[in-house]
Write an enzyme that holds these catalytic residues in place. Structure first.
Site, PDB file in Angstrom:
ATOM      1  N   GLY A  40     -73.125 -80.488  49.949  1.00 58.78           N
ATOM      2  CA  GLY A  40     -72.476 -79.768  51.031  1.00 58.78           C
ATOM      3  C   GLY A  40     -71.059 -79.386  50.688  1.00 58.78           C
ATOM      4  O   GLY A  40     -70.331 -80.156  50.062  1.00 58.78           O
ATOM      5  N   GLY A  42     -68.997 -77.175  53.057  1.00 60.17           N
ATOM      6  CA  GLY A  42     -68.248 -76.595  54.159  1.00 60.17           C
ATOM      7  C   GLY A  42     -66.863 -77.213  54.206  1.00 60.17           C
ATOM      8  O   GLY A  42     -66.432 -77.869  53.253  1.00 60.17           O
ATOM      9  N   TRP A  44     -65.710 -79.757  56.017  1.00 62.59           N
ATOM     10  CA  TRP A  44     -65.768 -81.222  55.979  1.00 62.59           C
ATOM     11  C   TRP A  44     -66.400 -81.709  54.682  1.00 62.59           C
ATOM     12  O   TRP A  44     -65.957 -82.697  54.084  1.00 62.59           O
ATOM     13  CB  TRP A  44     -66.527 -81.730  57.195  1.00 62.59           C
ATOM     14  N   PHE A  72     -73.915 -74.011  48.482  1.00 62.41           N
ATOM     15  CA  PHE A  72     -74.811 -72.886  48.768  1.00 62.41           C
ATOM     16  C   PHE A  72     -74.089 -71.625  48.301  1.00 62.41           C
ATOM     17  O   PHE A  72     -73.070 -71.240  48.857  1.00 62.41           O
ATOM     18  CB  PHE A  72     -75.126 -72.823  50.259  1.00 62.41           C
ATOM     19  N   PHE A 128     -80.165 -78.327  58.491  1.00 65.22           N
ATOM     20  CA  PHE A 128     -80.625 -77.971  57.145  1.00 65.22           C
ATOM     21  C   PHE A 128     -81.070 -79.178  56.328  1.00 65.22           C
ATOM     22  O   PHE A 128     -81.522 -79.029  55.193  1.00 65.22           O
ATOM     23  CB  PHE A 128     -79.506 -77.241  56.385  1.00 65.22           C
ATOM     24  N   LYS A 244     -70.890 -87.317  70.593  1.00 67.47           N
ATOM     25  CA  LYS A 244     -69.542 -86.855  70.973  1.00 67.47           C
ATOM     26  C   LYS A 244     -69.458 -85.343  70.938  1.00 67.47           C
ATOM     27  O   LYS A 244     -68.670 -84.733  71.676  1.00 67.47           O
ATOM     28  CB  LYS A 244     -68.484 -87.492  70.065  1.00 67.47           C
ATOM     29  N   ARG A 309     -64.527 -78.102  66.592  1.00 61.02           N
ATOM     30  CA  ARG A 309     -65.270 -76.841  66.684  1.00 61.02           C
ATOM     31  C   ARG A 309     -66.026 -76.705  67.999  1.00 61.02           C
ATOM     32  O   ARG A 309     -66.097 -75.632  68.592  1.00 61.02           O
ATOM     33  CB  ARG A 309     -66.291 -76.753  65.552  1.00 61.02           C
ATOM     34  N   GLN A 338     -72.100 -78.330  65.892  1.00 60.63           N
ATOM     35  CA  GLN A 338     -73.293 -79.164  65.899  1.00 60.63           C
ATOM     36  C   GLN A 338     -73.753 -79.542  67.297  1.00 60.63           C
ATOM     37  O   GLN A 338     -74.925 -79.840  67.521  1.00 60.63           O
ATOM     38  CB  GLN A 338     -73.047 -80.423  65.068  1.00 60.63           C
TER      39      GLN A 338
END
Length: 389
Positions: A40, A42, A44, A72, A128, A244, A309, A338
């Site tokens: 990953g 992104g 984070w 990716f 994903f 959360k 976000r 999310q």
């Protein structure tokens, strides 16, 4: 109790805490340095990869220096993102203006990134995960260990499942979790914060210096600006980390409506109660104290509801009347909120198990997000009507 006795008691508590910290950060070595990979890239994912790569470079007796990060592949002005990361040492799309360690190596090939890893850190949008894990089956070391930084659940025929448990089930490797009050840009800029790592020592643990344990994980993630507490309550921090985001959507709704801090505080109060209730009802192995003692609990809830976000997306939904999906595309630059996925998953599970009425806030967030219930109805949807006459 006399004042001197209270002082002595406080001193004893602090001394025990210091001894515990000293022990967890004492010199740790491995018979063969562990190779670490991150899945990953992104904001984070790249931030955690930065933290990990800084530590692997500084601790050659414990870790192999190079950290592979699966990316990716995307084209940025005609240049592959992996090439930019490996030459300019910045993730210009998802974490701009942050210098990355040169031993952090971007790789567009998932299997090449993970096949030789002793520790695999998962940090992708959780929707994903299934696709990624299916590609990795039979392609990684059977002795590998993993840590999930994902926020969410796997909901399917087997019910609601922790993502760490899903990784363990699908890949046959022990998987812990990392979660805390961690806004990625602040951690990336090395502003001080803290987090929680949870990991259960598996039955096939090979021994100190031969396998991953709490001390190794502390050395892998702890930085002067990123303090880490390692516990064994994987369920507790996973539940808090996922739910959360649903609460944050509720905070964003009332913020966008202009209702102020009082309303946001009320949402957080109700939300914390529902998080704890969810854990006790569906994951009784989770520990209640995790929710209020650890960074992964109430601290993460407060931070996420203040500026993450999910609250940004929900605030914009309230102001514009647009759908969550559209706002996500408009303002997140390819990243995911999310909570939009998690609130649907939680609704599906609560509906199938007959418990929607036990979690009015979670259900209200779902109804507002997906069933066009007006946001102004939120207070009445979560109102506690246990009035005694």
């Amino acid at each position: 109790m006399a004042a001197t006795d209270r002082l002595n008691q406080t001193s004893d508590i602090l001394s025990q805490s210091m001894r515990k910290t000293d022990s967890s950060m004492s010199v740790v070595t491995a018979e063969s340095p562990y190779k670490v990979s991150v899945v990953g890239s992104g904001n984070w994912g790249t931030t955690i990869a930065k933290v990990v790569a800084e530590n692997t470079k500084e601790k050659p007796d414990l870790f192999q220096e190079d950290v592979n990060m699966w990316v990716f592949e995307e084209q940025i002005d005609g240049t592959p993102l992996t090439q930019i990361i490996n030459t300019k040492h910045q993730n210009v799309k998802y974490l701009p203006n942050i210098d990355l360690p040169e031993n952090l190596i971007a790789n567009p090939d998932l299997i090449a990134t993970t096949k030789d890893a002793d520790v695999i850190v998962f940090n992708v949008p959780h929707q994903f995960l299934g696709r990624i894990v299916s590609q990795m089956k039979g392609q990684i070391k059977p002795t590998a260990r993993a840590v999930s930084c994902l926020k969410g659940f796997e909901v399917g025929p087997k019910g609601v499942q922790l993502l760490s448990d899903y990784v363990t089930q699908e890949l046959g490797i022990e998987c812990g979790a990392l979660s805390g009050a961690n806004l990625a840009p602040e951690v990336a800029k090395e502003h001080w914060s803290e987090t929680t790592v949870a990991y259960r020592i598996p039955d096939d643990f090979k021994g100190e210096g031969k396998d991953i344990d709490h001390r190794v994980l502390k050395q892998l993630f702890h930085r002067p600006y990123f303090h880490v507490n390692v516990i064994d309550d994987v369920a507790g921090i996973s539940i808090a980390g996922a739910l959360k985001n649903v609460v944050a959507l509720g905070c964003g709704f009332v913020t966008g409506l202009g209702w102020g801090n009082n309303a946001a505080a009320a949402i957080q109060r109700v939300g914390l109660g529902e998080i704890i209730k969810f854990g006790r009802m569906f994951f009784p192995e989770s520990k209640v104290e995790t929710y209020y003692q650890e960074s992964a609990g109430v601290a993460d809830l407060i931070t996420t509801c203040s500026g993450g976000r999910n609250v940004r997306v929900a605030t914009e939904m309230a102001k514009t009347g647009k759908s969550g999906e559209q706002v996500e595309k408009d303002i997140l630059n390819g990243q995911s909120a999310q909570g939009l996925v998690t609130c649907k998953e939680v609704h599906q599970w609560l509906e199938s198990s007959g418990h929607t009425e036990d979690f009015p806030l979670f259900e209200a967030v779902y109804q507002i997000t997906y069933e066009n219930v007006p946001m102004k109805e939120l207070p009445s949807m979560i109102e506690e009507l246990d009035i005694v006459e």
